[in-house]
Design a protein around this motif. Structure first.
Motif, mmCIF file in Angstrom:
data_model
loop_
_atom_site.group_PDB
_atom_site.id
_atom_site.type_symbol
_atom_site.label_atom_id
_atom_site.label_comp_id
_atom_site.label_asym_id
_atom_site.label_seq_id
_atom_site.Cartn_x
_atom_site.Cartn_y
_atom_site.Cartn_z
ATOM 1 N N THR A 194 6.900 -6.364 -2.169
ATOM 2 C CA THR A 194 7.669 -8.263 -2.449
ATOM 3 C C THR A 194 7.175 -8.178 -1.411
ATOM 4 O OG1 THR A 194 9.841 -7.657 -2.182
ATOM 5 C CG2 THR A 194 9.097 -6.990 -4.774
ATOM 6 N N LEU A 195 6.578 -8.426 -0.389
ATOM 7 C CA LEU A 195 6.721 -9.247 0.213
ATOM 8 C C LEU A 195 5.964 -9.945 0.679
ATOM 9 C CD1 LEU A 195 6.154 -6.371 3.403
ATOM 10 C CD2 LEU A 195 8.693 -7.499 3.575
ATOM 11 N N GLY A 196 6.360 -11.376 0.902
ATOM 12 C CA GLY A 196 5.281 -12.070 1.573
ATOM 13 C C GLY A 196 4.958 -13.263 2.549
ATOM 14 N N GLY A 197 3.787 -13.486 2.817
ATOM 15 C CA GLY A 197 3.454 -13.691 3.931
ATOM 16 C C GLY A 197 4.303 -14.266 5.294
ATOM 17 N N ASP A 198 5.015 -15.000 4.808
ATOM 18 C CA ASP A 198 6.006 -15.389 5.896
ATOM 19 C C ASP A 198 6.944 -14.690 6.780
ATOM 20 O OD1 ASP A 198 3.686 -17.244 7.364
ATOM 21 O OD2 ASP A 198 4.355 -18.644 4.985
ATOM 22 N N ASP A 199 7.174 -13.378 5.237
ATOM 23 C CA ASP A 199 8.391 -12.949 5.204
ATOM 24 C C ASP A 199 8.653 -12.219 6.469
ATOM 25 O OD1 ASP A 199 8.956 -13.748 3.540
ATOM 26 O OD2 ASP A 199 8.386 -11.804 1.837
ATOM 27 N N SER A 250 8.243 7.581 0.990
ATOM 28 C CA SER A 250 8.612 6.412 2.140
ATOM 29 C C SER A 250 8.515 5.017 1.304
ATOM 30 C CB SER A 250 7.526 6.334 2.804
ATOM 31 O OG SER A 250 7.732 7.874 3.632
ATOM 32 N N LEU A 251 8.478 4.920 0.242
ATOM 33 C CA LEU A 251 8.230 3.154 -0.412
ATOM 34 C C LEU A 251 9.075 2.766 -1.086
ATOM 35 C CD1 LEU A 251 4.647 4.526 -2.371
ATOM 36 C CD2 LEU A 251 5.221 3.528 0.072
ATOM 37 N N SER A 252 9.249 1.529 -1.186
ATOM 38 C CA SER A 252 10.938 0.884 -1.835
ATOM 39 C C SER A 252 9.827 -0.126 -2.511
ATOM 40 C CB SER A 252 12.180 0.927 -0.778
ATOM 41 O OG SER A 252 10.966 -0.049 -0.163
ATOM 42 N N GLU A 253 10.720 -0.438 -3.627
ATOM 43 C CA GLU A 253 10.285 -1.519 -4.092
ATOM 44 C C GLU A 253 10.156 -2.886 -4.113
ATOM 45 O OE1 GLU A 253 13.376 -1.904 -8.181
ATOM 46 O OE2 GLU A 253 12.734 0.001 -8.561
ATOM 47 N N ARG A 254 11.176 -2.461 -2.706
ATOM 48 C CA ARG A 254 10.980 -4.373 -1.728
ATOM 49 C C ARG A 254 9.136 -3.852 -1.783
ATOM 50 N NH1 ARG A 254 14.658 -1.330 0.410
ATOM 51 N NH2 ARG A 254 15.583 -1.963 -1.406
ATOM 52 N N LEU A 255 8.666 -2.834 -1.136
ATOM 53 C CA LEU A 255 8.308 -2.968 0.065
ATOM 54 C C LEU A 255 6.639 -3.639 -1.110
ATOM 55 C CD1 LEU A 255 6.136 -1.849 2.375
ATOM 56 C CD2 LEU A 255 5.200 0.380 0.667
ATOM 57 N N GLY A 305 9.506 -17.251 5.758
ATOM 58 C CA GLY A 305 9.256 -16.812 4.177
ATOM 59 C C GLY A 305 11.066 -15.804 3.915
ATOM 60 N N GLN A 306 11.089 -15.536 3.118
ATOM 61 C CA GLN A 306 12.651 -14.346 3.201
ATOM 62 C C GLN A 306 12.690 -13.119 4.376
ATOM 63 O OE1 GLN A 306 14.736 -14.179 0.750
ATOM 64 N NE2 GLN A 306 15.787 -13.225 2.422
ATOM 65 N N VAL A 307 14.120 -13.563 4.453
ATOM 66 C CA VAL A 307 14.476 -12.999 6.082
ATOM 67 C C VAL A 307 15.097 -11.332 5.649
ATOM 68 C CG1 VAL A 307 15.898 -12.859 7.852
ATOM 69 C CG2 VAL A 307 14.378 -14.742 7.071
ATOM 70 N N TRP A 308 14.451 -10.188 5.625
ATOM 71 C CA TRP A 308 15.635 -8.960 5.646
ATOM 72 C C TRP A 308 15.927 -8.432 6.478
ATOM 73 C CZ3 TRP A 308 15.647 -6.816 0.580
ATOM 74 C CH2 TRP A 308 14.644 -8.148 -0.378
ATOM 75 N N PHE A 365 8.970 -0.198 5.369
ATOM 76 C CA PHE A 365 9.503 -1.684 5.132
ATOM 77 C C PHE A 365 8.487 -2.873 6.007
ATOM 78 C CE2 PHE A 365 12.157 -5.116 3.968
ATOM 79 C CZ PHE A 365 11.337 -5.447 2.824
ATOM 80 N N ALA A 366 9.503 -2.180 7.361
ATOM 81 C CA ALA A 366 9.474 -3.241 8.406
ATOM 82 C C ALA A 366 8.260 -3.371 8.909
ATOM 83 C CB ALA A 366 10.509 -2.762 9.334
ATOM 84 N N ARG A 367 7.689 -1.532 9.024
ATOM 85 C CA ARG A 367 6.272 -1.241 9.511
ATOM 86 C C ARG A 367 5.331 -2.446 9.354
ATOM 87 N NH1 ARG A 367 5.512 4.468 8.845
ATOM 88 N NH2 ARG A 367 3.232 3.733 9.366
ATOM 89 N N ASN A 368 5.643 -2.453 7.904
ATOM 90 C CA ASN A 368 4.672 -3.882 6.503
ATOM 91 C C ASN A 368 4.482 -5.266 6.472
ATOM 92 O OD1 ASN A 368 2.019 -1.360 5.312
ATOM 93 N ND2 ASN A 368 4.337 -0.256 5.202
#
Length: 275
Positions: free
Chosen positions: A46-51, A39-44, A98-101, A142-145
């Protein structure tokens, strides 16, 4: 699924859907849906505080016969561009973007698809959005976090919102109809007790009223019927508000509760064993 012996008596099922079922079970649900290694991905990490993570469902799925037996597309199954723009631009003006995913179903190409891709393209062009293209469970976790989650209609978005560890959650609704959505029965799973959630009446709010004229000194100035707390949604007395309120009252104290299933089943086993 609800156990048959309970569903028959309580009118719960066979697949019961009510927020009253889940209201007090976030902790249990978080344990049941705890992440596995896959369930884990590398991008998880990298999440910043305002992403921001956005979930979008493609309307093309509604053409699948299994999803829609009449093989006809239902209208308004996807929030309009104004819904996403209002939220993201408000955060940009406040200096909190921050970054938008973007996460979306069945998408592993790393590129924005061309069919029904208008919103995706606009998100990329206007806000530099990037597409997350992991497996479904990876994108869900990823979205949950994400610090900020912006959902669409459907239970994929709903479960992300329900299990979210973020600080800010946005969900759309359609006040014009009792179900609150043409995709699923939004009125049955309306989350009314989470102060992190802001609701957006995305088809009633004026699509031409954006927040680009609002200053940093006016953080609470929004287009009408956007950024609503749950209590504000229910106070408006719309078809959706009346239906969501009625659903809650109907199922308050219902035997359709996870822990009651466990207790009832254990009790039944004890009786049958002569204990």
């Amino acid at each position: 699924p609800v156990p048959p012996e309970v569903a028959g008596v309580a009118g719960c099922g066979p697949h019961f859907q009510s927020y009253e079922y889940y209201r007090r079970e976030r902790c249990l649900s978080a344990c049941l849906f705890a992440p596995q290694n896959d369930s884990l991905s590398e991008r998880l990490f990298t999440l910043g505080g305002d992403d921001v993570v956005i979930h979008i469902r493609d309307p093309i799925e509604l053409q699948v016969a299994f999803m829609n037996r009449n093989n006809q597309s239902r209208p308004d199954t996807v929030p309009p561009w104004s819904y996403f723009y209002n939220i993201l631009h408000t955060k940009r003006v406040a200096g909190q973007l921050g970054q938008v995913w973007v996460v979306r179903q069945h998408s592993k190409s790393g590129k924005f698809k061309k069919h029904n891709g208008t919103v995706h393209q606009l998100l990329r062009d206007e806000f530099g959005a990037r597409l997350a293209y992991g497996e479904s469970e990876q994108d869900h976790y990823f979205a949950r976090n994400a610090p900020v989650f912006i959902g669409s209609f459907g239970t994929y978005s709903w479960t992300i919102a329900y299990l979210s560890s973020g600080r800010e959650i946005h969900l759309p609704y359609d006040s014009r109809i009792a179900k609150g959505s043409t995709w699923n029965r939004w009125n049955e799973i309306f989350i009314d007790d989470d102060p992190r959630i802001r609701y957006h009446d995305c088809f009633v709010a004026d699509p031409h009223v954006f927040n680009h004229t609002f200053s940093r000194q006016e953080p609470d100035s929004h287009a009408p019927f956007t950024f609503e707390a749950a209590r504000s949604v229910l106070r408006r007395g719309t078809p959706f508000a009346r239906s969501a309120t009625a659903e809650r009252r109907q199922h308050e104290g219902s035997p359709c509760q996870p822990r009651r299933f466990v207790a009832n089943n254990a009790s039944a086993r004890g009786v049958s064993a002569g204990k």
